[in-house]
Design a protein around this motif. Sequence first.
Motif, PDB file in Angstrom:
ATOM      1  N   GLU A   1       0.787  -0.949  -0.176  1.00 24.29           N
ATOM      2  CA  GLU A   1       0.343  -0.379   0.091  1.00 24.29           C
ATOM      3  C   GLU A   1       1.600   1.140  -0.121  1.00 24.29           C
ATOM      4  O   GLU A   1       0.933   2.060  -0.092  1.00 24.29           O
ATOM      5  N   GLU A   3       4.066   1.900  -1.098  1.00 22.29           N
ATOM      6  CA  GLU A   3       4.025   1.872  -2.632  1.00 22.29           C
ATOM      7  C   GLU A   3       3.061   2.250  -3.763  1.00 22.29           C
ATOM      8  O   GLU A   3       3.710   3.037  -4.224  1.00 22.29           O
ATOM      9  N   ARG A   4       2.207   1.829  -3.248  1.00 18.68           N
ATOM     10  CA  ARG A   4       1.387   2.417  -4.087  1.00 18.68           C
ATOM     11  C   ARG A   4       0.646   4.022  -4.004  1.00 18.68           C
ATOM     12  O   ARG A   4       0.444   5.265  -4.637  1.00 18.68           O
ATOM     13  N   GLY A   6       2.867   6.117  -2.906  1.00 23.70           N
ATOM     14  CA  GLY A   6       4.018   6.625  -3.282  1.00 23.70           C
ATOM     15  C   GLY A   6       4.012   7.075  -4.789  1.00 23.70           C
ATOM     16  O   GLY A   6       4.036   8.025  -5.309  1.00 23.70           O
ATOM     17  N   GLN A   7       3.413   5.548  -5.157  1.00 19.52           N
ATOM     18  CA  GLN A   7       3.363   6.280  -7.420  1.00 19.52           C
ATOM     19  C   GLN A   7       2.190   7.001  -6.994  1.00 19.52           C
ATOM     20  O   GLN A   7       2.491   7.484  -7.927  1.00 19.52           O
ATOM     21  N   GLU A   8       1.313   6.853  -6.497  1.00 18.78           N
ATOM     22  CA  GLU A   8       0.325   8.151  -6.519  1.00 18.78           C
ATOM     23  C   GLU A   8       1.256   9.234  -6.335  1.00 18.78           C
ATOM     24  O   GLU A   8       0.400  10.382  -7.406  1.00 18.78           O
ATOM     25  N   GLU A  10       3.732  10.396  -6.640  1.00 19.54           N
ATOM     26  CA  GLU A  10       4.808  10.760  -7.716  1.00 19.54           C
ATOM     27  C   GLU A  10       3.871  11.070  -9.411  1.00 19.54           C
ATOM     28  O   GLU A  10       3.970  12.371  -9.847  1.00 19.54           O
ATOM     29  N   ASN A  11       3.053  10.707  -9.385  1.00 21.14           N
ATOM     30  CA  ASN A  11       2.276  10.994 -10.354  1.00 21.14           C
ATOM     31  C   ASN A  11       1.304  12.531 -10.337  1.00 21.14           C
ATOM     32  O   ASN A  11       1.162  13.478 -11.145  1.00 21.14           O
ATOM     33  N   ARG A  13       3.117  14.577  -8.430  1.00 20.95           N
ATOM     34  CA  ARG A  13       4.091  15.571  -8.548  1.00 20.95           C
ATOM     35  C   ARG A  13       3.850  15.999 -10.088  1.00 20.95           C
ATOM     36  O   ARG A  13       4.362  16.596 -10.815  1.00 20.95           O
ATOM     37  N   LYS A  14       4.309  14.778 -10.966  1.00 16.83           N
ATOM     38  CA  LYS A  14       4.686  15.113 -11.986  1.00 16.83           C
ATOM     39  C   LYS A  14       3.121  15.896 -12.997  1.00 16.83           C
ATOM     40  O   LYS A  14       3.749  16.598 -13.977  1.00 16.83           O
TER      41      LYS A  14
END
Length: 113
Positions: A1, A3-4, A6-8, A10-11, A13-14
Motif C-alpha cells: 500500500e 508503494e501505491r 508513493g506511486q500516486e 509521484e503521479n 507531482r508529475k
Amino acid sequence: ELERAGQEMENIRKTTRDEQDEMIEDHEEELEELQKEHQAELDKMRQEYERTIAEWKEQFELEQAKRQQEGGNWNQELEDAVQRERDALKRLHQVTTQKEELQIEFDKLNNQY
C-alpha cells in the motif's frame, strides 16, 4: 500500500509539474503577444507623430515662403514695429510736455484775470 501511495504522489507531482510548465509556457506566449501589440501601438503612435511634425514643418515653410513673397522679413518687420513704438513714445512725450507748458501758461493767464 505504501508503494501505491508513493506511486500516486509521484503521479500528482508529475501532473503538477506538467501543469506548471504549461502555465509558464502560456504566460510566456501571452507576454510575447502583449509585447507585440504594445510595439505595434508604439509604431503607430510614432508614425502619427512623425506625420504631424511633417505637416507642421510643411505649414511653417509655406507660411515663411508666403511672407517672403509678400516682401516681408520677420526681423525687419519687428525692427520697424519697435521703431514705430519708439517714435510714438517720443511724440507722446513731446505732446505731454507741450500740454504741461500750455497748462502753466493758461493758469498764469487765468490768475491775472
